[in-house]
Design a protein around this motif. Sequence first.
Motif, PDB file in Angstrom:
ATOM      1  N   TYR A 255       0.838  -1.196   0.000  1.00  0.00           N
ATOM      2  CA  TYR A 255       0.000   0.000   0.000  1.00  0.00           C
ATOM      3  C   TYR A 255       0.877   1.253   0.000  1.00  0.00           C
ATOM      4  CZ  TYR A 255      -3.697  -3.190   1.613  1.00  0.00           C
ATOM      5  OH  TYR A 255      -4.590  -4.221   1.737  1.00  0.00           O
ATOM      6  N   SER A 256       0.401   2.288  -0.679  1.00  0.00           N
ATOM      7  CA  SER A 256       1.049   3.602  -0.588  1.00  0.00           C
ATOM      8  C   SER A 256       0.014   4.683  -0.878  1.00  0.00           C
ATOM      9  CB  SER A 256       2.217   3.710  -1.581  1.00  0.00           C
ATOM     10  OG  SER A 256       1.741   3.894  -2.891  1.00  0.00           O
ATOM     11  N   ASP A 257       0.297   5.883  -0.387  1.00  0.00           N
ATOM     12  CA  ASP A 257      -0.639   6.991  -0.583  1.00  0.00           C
ATOM     13  C   ASP A 257      -0.799   7.352  -2.055  1.00  0.00           C
ATOM     14  OD1 ASP A 257      -0.956   7.070   2.118  1.00  0.00           O
ATOM     15  OD2 ASP A 257       0.189   8.910   2.458  1.00  0.00           O
ATOM     16  N   SER A 258       0.217   7.075  -2.857  1.00  0.00           N
ATOM     17  CA  SER A 258       0.179   7.484  -4.267  1.00  0.00           C
ATOM     18  C   SER A 258      -0.587   6.513  -5.152  1.00  0.00           C
ATOM     19  CB  SER A 258       1.611   7.619  -4.792  1.00  0.00           C
ATOM     20  OG  SER A 258       2.290   6.368  -4.724  1.00  0.00           O
ATOM     21  N   GLN A 259      -1.011   5.362  -4.579  1.00  0.00           N
ATOM     22  CA  GLN A 259      -1.694   4.350  -5.389  1.00  0.00           C
ATOM     23  C   GLN A 259      -3.123   4.755  -5.719  1.00  0.00           C
ATOM     24  OE1 GLN A 259      -1.503   1.022  -2.740  1.00  0.00           O
ATOM     25  NE2 GLN A 259       0.221   0.052  -3.814  1.00  0.00           N
ATOM     26  N   GLN A 260      -3.612   4.224  -6.841  1.00  0.00           N
ATOM     27  CA  GLN A 260      -5.043   4.267  -7.125  1.00  0.00           C
ATOM     28  C   GLN A 260      -5.649   2.874  -7.085  1.00  0.00           C
ATOM     29  OE1 GLN A 260      -6.053   6.595 -10.575  1.00  0.00           O
ATOM     30  NE2 GLN A 260      -4.864   8.356  -9.889  1.00  0.00           N
ATOM     31  N   ARG A 261      -4.802   1.888  -6.871  1.00  0.00           N
ATOM     32  CA  ARG A 261      -5.249   0.528  -6.566  1.00  0.00           C
ATOM     33  C   ARG A 261      -4.094  -0.201  -5.891  1.00  0.00           C
ATOM     34  NH1 ARG A 261      -5.384  -2.921 -12.240  1.00  0.00           N
ATOM     35  NH2 ARG A 261      -3.224  -2.530 -12.878  1.00  0.00           N
ATOM     36  N   THR A 262      -4.421  -1.195  -5.071  1.00  0.00           N
ATOM     37  CA  THR A 262      -3.378  -1.921  -4.359  1.00  0.00           C
ATOM     38  C   THR A 262      -2.628  -2.842  -5.306  1.00  0.00           C
ATOM     39  OG1 THR A 262      -4.864  -3.711  -3.761  1.00  0.00           O
ATOM     40  CG2 THR A 262      -4.691  -1.878  -2.218  1.00  0.00           C
ATOM     41  N   LYS A 263      -1.419  -3.221  -4.880  1.00  0.00           N
ATOM     42  CA  LYS A 263      -0.591  -4.131  -5.659  1.00  0.00           C
ATOM     43  C   LYS A 263      -0.116  -5.270  -4.774  1.00  0.00           C
ATOM     44  CE  LYS A 263       1.335  -0.867  -9.040  1.00  0.00           C
ATOM     45  NZ  LYS A 263       2.593  -0.299  -9.581  1.00  0.00           N
ATOM     46  N   ARG A 264       0.001  -6.417  -5.386  1.00  0.00           N
ATOM     47  CA  ARG A 264       0.610  -7.557  -4.717  1.00  0.00           C
ATOM     48  C   ARG A 264       2.060  -7.599  -5.133  1.00  0.00           C
ATOM     49  NH1 ARG A 264      -1.123 -10.410  -0.287  1.00  0.00           N
ATOM     50  NH2 ARG A 264       0.187 -12.245  -0.080  1.00  0.00           N
ATOM     51  N   ARG A 265       2.954  -7.347  -4.197  1.00  0.00           N
ATOM     52  CA  ARG A 265       4.385  -7.383  -4.494  1.00  0.00           C
ATOM     53  C   ARG A 265       4.936  -8.771  -4.185  1.00  0.00           C
ATOM     54  NH1 ARG A 265       7.779  -2.102  -2.316  1.00  0.00           N
ATOM     55  NH2 ARG A 265       7.653  -0.881  -4.237  1.00  0.00           N
ATOM     56  N   ALA A 266       5.847  -9.224  -5.018  1.00  0.00           N
ATOM     57  CA  ALA A 266       6.488 -10.521  -4.782  1.00  0.00           C
ATOM     58  C   ALA A 266       7.988 -10.351  -4.985  1.00  0.00           C
ATOM     59  CB  ALA A 266       5.931 -11.582  -5.727  1.00  0.00           C
ATOM     60  N   TRP A 267       8.755 -10.556  -3.910  1.00  0.00           N
ATOM     61  CA  TRP A 267      10.223 -10.543  -4.014  1.00  0.00           C
ATOM     62  C   TRP A 267      10.699 -11.918  -4.443  1.00  0.00           C
ATOM     63  CZ3 TRP A 267      11.233  -5.700  -3.899  1.00  0.00           C
ATOM     64  CH2 TRP A 267      10.712  -4.830  -2.951  1.00  0.00           C
ATOM     65  N   ILE A 268      11.636 -11.975  -5.372  1.00  0.00           N
ATOM     66  CA  ILE A 268      12.242 -13.278  -5.672  1.00  0.00           C
ATOM     67  C   ILE A 268      13.142 -13.666  -4.509  1.00  0.00           C
ATOM     68  CG2 ILE A 268      12.138 -12.848  -8.149  1.00  0.00           C
ATOM     69  CD1 ILE A 268      15.223 -12.512  -8.074  1.00  0.00           C
ATOM     70  N   THR A 269      13.291 -14.960  -4.281  1.00  0.00           N
ATOM     71  CA  THR A 269      14.196 -15.432  -3.237  1.00  0.00           C
ATOM     72  C   THR A 269      15.581 -15.646  -3.847  1.00  0.00           C
ATOM     73  OG1 THR A 269      13.546 -17.732  -3.607  1.00  0.00           O
ATOM     74  CG2 THR A 269      12.345 -16.511  -1.937  1.00  0.00           C
ATOM     75  N   ARG A 270      16.608 -15.083  -3.205  1.00  0.00           N
ATOM     76  CA  ARG A 270      17.983 -15.176  -3.706  1.00  0.00           C
ATOM     77  C   ARG A 270      18.946 -14.873  -2.556  1.00  0.00           C
ATOM     78  NH1 ARG A 270      19.057  -9.408  -6.796  1.00  0.00           N
ATOM     79  NH2 ARG A 270      18.020  -8.119  -5.248  1.00  0.00           N
ATOM     80  N   TRP A 271      20.158 -15.322  -2.708  1.00  0.00           N
ATOM     81  CA  TRP A 271      21.192 -15.039  -1.718  1.00  0.00           C
ATOM     82  C   TRP A 271      21.681 -13.589  -1.866  1.00  0.00           C
ATOM     83  CZ3 TRP A 271      22.804 -18.560   1.975  1.00  0.00           C
ATOM     84  CH2 TRP A 271      22.374 -19.879   1.799  1.00  0.00           C
ATOM     85  N   ARG A 272      22.227 -13.074  -0.790  1.00  0.00           N
ATOM     86  CA  ARG A 272      22.788 -11.723  -0.816  1.00  0.00           C
ATOM     87  C   ARG A 272      24.209 -11.803  -1.386  1.00  0.00           C
ATOM     88  NH1 ARG A 272      22.527  -6.684   2.800  1.00  0.00           N
ATOM     89  NH2 ARG A 272      20.751  -7.656   3.837  1.00  0.00           N
ATOM     90  N   LEU A 273      24.337 -11.536  -2.672  1.00  0.00           N
ATOM     91  CA  LEU A 273      25.640 -11.465  -3.322  1.00  0.00           C
ATOM     92  C   LEU A 273      25.908  -9.997  -3.636  1.00  0.00           C
ATOM     93  CD1 LEU A 273      25.990 -14.443  -5.825  1.00  0.00           C
ATOM     94  CD2 LEU A 273      26.897 -14.230  -3.515  1.00  0.00           C
TER      95      LEU A 273
END
Length: 801
Positions: A255-273
Amino acid sequence: MKKAIIAFCLALGMLTPAMAQKKSKKAAEPAPQEKKEVKAPVRQGMFNVQHQKDDWIFQVPDSLLGRLFLTTTRYISTPVGIETYGGEMLTSQVVYFEKVGDKLLLRALMYDATANEGDDIAKAVEISTEDPIIAALKIDSVSTDKHYSVNVTRLFNGDNASFGMSDAAKRQNNLSGLQSDRSLIDTVLTFPINTEIKTYKTYGVTQQNRWAAGRATGSVTFHLNTSFVLLPEKPMQGRLFDQRVGYFTNSHQYYSDSQQRTKRRAWITRWRLEPKNAEDAARQKRGELIEPAKQIVYYIDPATPKQWRKWLILGVEDWNKAFEEAGFKNAITAKEWPEDDPTMSMEDARYSVIRYLASPIANAYGPNVHDPRSGEIIESHIGWYHNVMQLVHDWYMIQAGAVDPRARKQVFDEELMGQLIRFVSSHEVGHTLGLRHNKGASSATPVEKMRNKAWVEANGHTSSIMDYARFNYVAQPEDNIGWDGLFPRINDYDKWAIKWGYMPADTTDPEQDRLNMNKLIIQTVTNNPRLWFGGEGYDNDPRAQSEDLGDDAVLASEYGIKNLKRILPQLPQWTYEEANQGDNLEGAYDAVVSQLRRYAGHVAAYVGGVYITYKSVEQVGAVYEPETKTTQKAALAFIDREIFNEPTWLNADYLNRFSQDPLGKLKTLPNGVVDRLVTASMMANMAKFATYAAEPYQPSDYVKDLVGMIFKETATEAKVSPYRRYLQSRTVTKAITEWLGNVNSDGRPYLYNMLTTIQSRVKNARGGDEVTRAHYASLAQQISEAFEHPEHPQQSQGSGR
C-alpha cells in the motif's frame, strides 16, 4: 495444659547443657552456616544465557527489542519409521521481542501487508496487521546494561506450536498431547548473532499410530533444535518477480498513498551477493568478474558415504559458471563438514548443509529459508535420501541403456553413479538458489538435434538443469553420442536466470529496477527460445511437461520406443545378481512400462493443449495459442497406434518369472491416457479454443475420432481382446463419472454425445465371440443405468450432438 508445656520446655532446657558438653568434645568441627544459593554463570552471546537448576534464563538486550529473528526448528533425530529424518525442518518463523509493562512479548511477524513508512495509509495497515503473541514472558530483573532477564523454560519445553508440533502436524502423525514429564531442554548455546536451543519432546500416540516406538511404549520422542538467528537491521534490496523468469517468491500486499489501486508485491528469493567495496562494484560495472563479499557455502553431511562427497561438491560448484553471467566469480562452494569443531552444529541456521538421510525414499529436495522483507535466502538444508541412487539408476538404465554400455548392469560403476549424483546435486542446489522447475526448457531443442553428435554434445539435450528432462532417450545406438550428449547440465536458461536474478541493480528503487529488468527480458529472451521459462507444467501447455524431450513429442516418443524395444529382451542379463529371486527384473520391466506410459502422456498433452507465452505490453503477438487440429489428430493417431492397440512387444517371454497376471502389468498404459482424454475439462477446453484457434479441432469431431479408435471392433465384427476390453470399459466408466460429476461444465454435452455414440455402437455391433457380445451388453447396460441416475436426468441433445 499450659503448665505441662512449660514443664516440657524446662526439661528441654535442662537437657541442653549436657548436649552442649557432648558437642564441645568435637570442637574441631566448624559450626554449620546458612547455605547461600550460587548463581550459575552467564554465557555471553546474542542473548546471554543462564542455566539455574531446572530453569533457563535469557537476558535479552534492550538494543534487540523490535529486531527480527529468523527461527527454524529442525529435527536432530526422529523415531524409526516416521519417514521424517534428522536434519529436516519442522517449523520456520520470523519473530521479534516487544516490551509491554513488566513483560517481554515474543511475537511472530505476519509479513502479508506493508506500506511506505511515513505514508498516511501506513496507520491503517498497522491497525489491520496485529501480529500474534507466541509468549508473554515476565521480566524477572533488568541489569545495569539494560538486559531483560526472562525465564524461557516453558516456552521451549512446553507444547508450543512455534517450536514444536502444530496441531495439524500432530493429526498428520497420529500424535496426542505433549508428555511434559518426559520433555526437557537439553542444551542452549549462544553466539554473537544466534542462539541454539536443543530440546527433547515426547508425545503420546493415538490408536492409529503405526510407528514401532509408539506401539511399544505409547509415546514417541523427538530431538529438536531451534535456531534464533538475527536478521539484518537493514534488509537486502529486493528484486520484484517477473513470471517470465522462474524464481520462488515471497509476496505481500503493498500500500502507498500514491496508489489508485493496491498491488501484490512478490520478491524473488535469492542469496545476498554483493561487491566487497565500492572499488569492486565499479570493476563489476565495467564487466570484470569480482568475488562477492560473502560466498555461498554448502557443507556436506559427514553421514554421507565418502565416495559420493566429491560428486555432491562438484554439483554445487558447477553453478559458478552461471554466477559469472551475473558478474561474480567463486560465488558458491561446498566443503566437507569439520567434524572436530564443537562450535558448529548442522542444525544451526547459520549453515547450509546437504543432509544425507537414511531412507528408502528415492528422492531429493532443495528448500530455502528467507527473509520475508526482501527475499534474501538465509540458509538451506538440502534433503538427500540415500535411495535416490535407485531412482537415477533406473532412469539411466531405461533411458540410456540402448546407447551407453555402462548402463547395462544392476550396480553401476562408481564413476557413473557419481556423475548421476552430480547432476541431481546441481538440480537441487538450483532450487536453493531460488530457481523453480523450468519444465518447458527441453521444448527448445529440435528432436533431430538430439541425434546430432556434435550439436548435442556441445549444447545439451535441454537448455536447463531445472527441467525434468533426465537423459537423452532420443539418441539411437548408431548416433554414437557420448556422455555430454546424454546428461543434463547447467545450461543457457540457468545462466540467464542467475544473471537476471543476481546481477546488481542500477537503482535503489525496486519499481525502477522492475522496469529495467523488463527491458532486459525483452532484449534477451524475445528471439531466443532457449531462454524461455515454461513454468511448472500445470497450465496445459504441451511444451512444459515432466520427463519429456524436444519440440515434437510424437517423434521423440517414437525414437524412445525404438530404444525400449531394444532394451526389453536384455533386461534379464542387465539385472542379473546371484540369488536374486526376480525383483530386479520385475523392477526394470515395470520401469520400461512406465517409460512408455510417459511417452503416451507427453503426446496426449497436445490434445486440447494451448501454448502460453507470457509477454509485457511492449511485446507483440498472442499470449495464448491453441494447438492446431493437425497436431492433435497426429497425437491421437500415435496413441491409437502405440497404446489403444495392444503393445504386444511388451509380452516378454520372461514375464511368468515374476507375474501371474501379465495383462495386469499393461493395464496402467490406457489408464493415464483415457483419464486425460475423457474429461469434462478437456471437452470444454476444445470448445473454448475452437472459437479462436487458427485451425480448430471441434469437440464433436474429436469425440467421433476417439470413439472410432477405441471401439473400432464394433464396425468390423471382430472379437475384442482382454486388453481392448479393459480399454473400452475404462473409457465408459471414465465418461460416466465425468458426465455425472460435472453438471455445469461446458464439456458435459460432449460427454453425453460420447456415451450415446458408444451405446449405439455396442448395441448394434454384430459378430465377435460370446465374451465380446457379453462385454458389449454390459457396457450398454452401464450407460443406460447412468442415464437413469435419479440426480442426473437424461441430457438433452444440446451442442454435443
